[in-house]
Write a protein that holds these residues in place. Structure first.
Motif, mmCIF file in Angstrom:
data_model
loop_
_atom_site.group_PDB
_atom_site.id
_atom_site.type_symbol
_atom_site.label_atom_id
_atom_site.label_comp_id
_atom_site.label_asym_id
_atom_site.label_seq_id
_atom_site.Cartn_x
_atom_site.Cartn_y
_atom_site.Cartn_z
ATOM 1 N N GLN A 188 14.006 -38.770 15.991
ATOM 2 C CA GLN A 188 13.914 -38.514 14.729
ATOM 3 C C GLN A 188 12.449 -38.092 14.520
ATOM 4 N N GLY A 189 11.495 -38.753 15.335
ATOM 5 C CA GLY A 189 10.137 -38.434 15.312
ATOM 6 C C GLY A 189 9.798 -37.037 15.599
ATOM 7 N N GLN A 190 10.589 -36.610 16.747
ATOM 8 C CA GLN A 190 10.425 -35.243 17.187
ATOM 9 C C GLN A 190 10.791 -34.054 16.047
ATOM 10 N N PHE A 191 11.831 -34.431 15.516
ATOM 11 C CA PHE A 191 12.136 -33.744 14.409
ATOM 12 C C PHE A 191 11.218 -33.652 13.474
ATOM 13 N N LEU A 192 10.800 -34.563 12.814
ATOM 14 C CA LEU A 192 9.668 -34.636 11.877
ATOM 15 C C LEU A 192 8.505 -33.614 12.317
ATOM 16 N N GLY A 246 6.238 -26.592 11.783
ATOM 17 C CA GLY A 246 6.508 -25.593 11.373
ATOM 18 C C GLY A 246 6.237 -25.037 9.924
ATOM 19 N N LEU A 247 5.971 -25.951 9.005
ATOM 20 C CA LEU A 247 5.601 -25.739 7.817
ATOM 21 C C LEU A 247 4.151 -25.560 7.452
ATOM 22 N N LEU A 279 26.514 -31.919 15.676
ATOM 23 C CA LEU A 279 25.445 -32.307 14.673
ATOM 24 C C LEU A 279 24.334 -32.906 15.179
ATOM 25 N N ARG A 280 24.343 -33.688 16.484
ATOM 26 C CA ARG A 280 22.934 -33.882 16.865
ATOM 27 C C ARG A 280 22.291 -32.625 17.361
ATOM 28 N N ALA A 281 23.064 -31.673 18.178
ATOM 29 C CA ALA A 281 22.455 -30.601 18.667
ATOM 30 C C ALA A 281 21.753 -29.651 17.295
ATOM 31 N N PRO A 324 15.573 -29.270 18.522
ATOM 32 C CA PRO A 324 14.932 -27.934 19.013
ATOM 33 C C PRO A 324 16.095 -27.282 19.900
ATOM 34 N N PRO A 325 16.121 -25.922 19.918
ATOM 35 C CA PRO A 325 15.229 -25.206 19.082
ATOM 36 C C PRO A 325 15.700 -25.087 17.533
ATOM 37 N N PHE A 326 14.733 -24.757 16.479
ATOM 38 C CA PHE A 326 15.112 -24.676 15.416
ATOM 39 C C PHE A 326 15.087 -23.332 14.888
ATOM 40 N N PRO A 327 16.001 -22.727 14.209
ATOM 41 C CA PRO A 327 15.907 -21.264 13.922
ATOM 42 C C PRO A 327 14.751 -21.197 12.645
#
Lengths: 184, 184
Positions: free
Chosen positions: A118-122, A128-129, B83-85, B89-92
Motif C-alpha cells: 500500500q505504501g509503495q502504491f502511494l 507520478g503526480l 485486482l492486486r496486479a 506497478p507498473p502503472f499506465p
DNA sequence: CCGCTCATGTAACTGGTTACATGATTTA
DNA sequence: TAAATCATGTAACCAGTTACATGAGCGG
C-alpha cells in the motif's frame, strides 16, 4: 439546434482561439496536450471538422501552398454564438458530478494489498503526480507571456487539483503509516 | 493475460468488496453513484460480468429466491490476484496525465464572453461545485462508520479536489474582478 | 535523395450508451 | 391489485479509437 459533443465544442473553441488553422494543426493541439482524454485521432477530427463546417459553425477555405491545397479553418459568427451559448446557463449536471479519476478508483480497493505494498502504491502516485508539475507551471507562464489570461487561469486549475491530490495522498500515507506502526 | 478495461477492474473490485451480490446490485452501485463517468447500463454490465466469469475472475452461483433464480457473484482467487496486479506497478501513464474536466475546458474560452457574463459563469461553477459538498462529507462519514478506511480515504480525494477547485474559481473571479474595475 | 513533418482521409473496431423487452417479487 | 423494485437480458446505435493509406513539402 442539434446538441454537440464536448469534443466538438472544444475543437470549435480551438478554431476560435488559435484560428485560422488547418485540421492537422487542431490534431496537433491534442497530440501535444498533457491531457489524454481525447487522442485527436484523424478518424475523429476530420469528420468532426466536416460536421462543424456543414453546420455553418466554421468556414474552411482552400489555400494554396506550393502545389498542394490545404484547408484553413475559421470560426463563423454562428460558431462564436454557439461557443457563447456553451459558456452560459443552463449547464448540464455533468459539470458538477464527480469526475473520473483512475487513482481514486484504485484507492477504494487498496485494502486488498499488504500494508507494505500500500505504501509503495502511494509512493508511486506521489511521484507520478509530482513529475509533471514543473512542465505545467511552465505552461502557465507561457500562457501569461502570450497574454492568454483565461488559458492561464484554466491551467491554474490543473495545478490546484494536482497539488490537492498530492496533499491527499500524503495524508493517506501518514494515516496508514500510523495505523501500521500501532499494529506492528 | 488479456488486458481488461478500467470498468472491468472496477466491477471486479465491487464484487470483491461488496460481494456476494447480483449483477443488478452492481448496476445500482453505478446508478446511485455521484460520479457519472459510467452509467452502469445493463448493456455494459451484463456482458461484462459474463466476460469476468468466463475468465475465471468471478464465480456466479444460481440462488433460488421464491420461484426465480438470481445469479450471485463472488470473486475467485484468480480475481483477487488480478485486482492486486492492478494495484501494483507498473502503472499506465493514464493515471498521471491531466484528467478531463468540463469546467476547465470551458474556462479556456471564457474570454469570448463579456466581463459580466464571465462573472455569472464563475458564480454558477462555484454554486454547482459547492452544492454536493455536504453529501460528499456524509459519504465519507458513512464509510468510516462502516470501517471502510480505504473507501473513506478515496472519498477524501473527491473532497480535496473539489475544495481546490472552489479556491481556484474564487481566485479566478478575484483576478477578473480586479481587472474589470481597473478598466471601468 | 532520404527521412521527417505537414496534410487529409478511410475501414474496421471497441467500449460503451439508449431504448426496449420480459417477468417475478415486494410494498402500499 | 396496482405500482414500484428486483433481476436479466438484447438490438441498434454512437463517439470515439487504432491502423492503414496516400502524397506533397522541407531540411540536412
Amino acid at each position: 439546434m442539434e446538441s454537440r459533443s464536448e469534443l466538438e465544442l472544444l475543437v470549435l473553441g480551438i478554431v476560435w482561439k488559435q484560428g485560422p488553422l488547418t485540421a492537422h494543426a487542431v490534431r496537433m493541439e491534442f497530440t501535444h496536450s498533457k491531457s489524454s482524454h481525447w487522442s485527436g485521432s484523424a478518424g475523429a477530427i476530420y469528420p468532426l471538422v466536416r460536421r462543424l463546417e456543414q453546420a455553418g459553425l466554421i468556414a474552411g477555405a482552400d489555400e494554396r501552398r506550393g502545389r498542394q491545397d490545404r484547408r484553413v479553418l475559421r470560426i463563423t459568427p454562428a460558431g462564436r454564438s454557439a461557443l457563447r451559448a456553451w459558456l452560459r446557463p443552463p449547464f448540464p449536471d455533468e459539470l458538477f458530478t464527480v469526475q473520473y479519476d483512475p487513482i481514486r478508483i484504485r484507492l477504494y480497493f487498496l485494502g486488498l494489498l499488504p500494508a507494505e505494498q500500500q505504501g509503495q502504491f502511494l509512493d508511486a502516485m506521489e511521484q507520478g503526480l509530482s513529475a509533471q508539475l514543473p512542465a505545467l507551471e511552465a505552461d502557465r507562464d507561457a500562457y501569461l507571456a502570450q497574454g492568454w489570461l483565461h488559458s492561464s487561469l484554466a491551467n491554474d486549475g490543473i495545478l490546484a487539483v494536482r497539488r490537492a491530490q498530492l496533499e491527499w495522498i500524503a495524508k493517506a500515507r501518514a494515516l496508514l503509516d500510523r495505523l501500521g506502526e500501532s499494529k506492528g
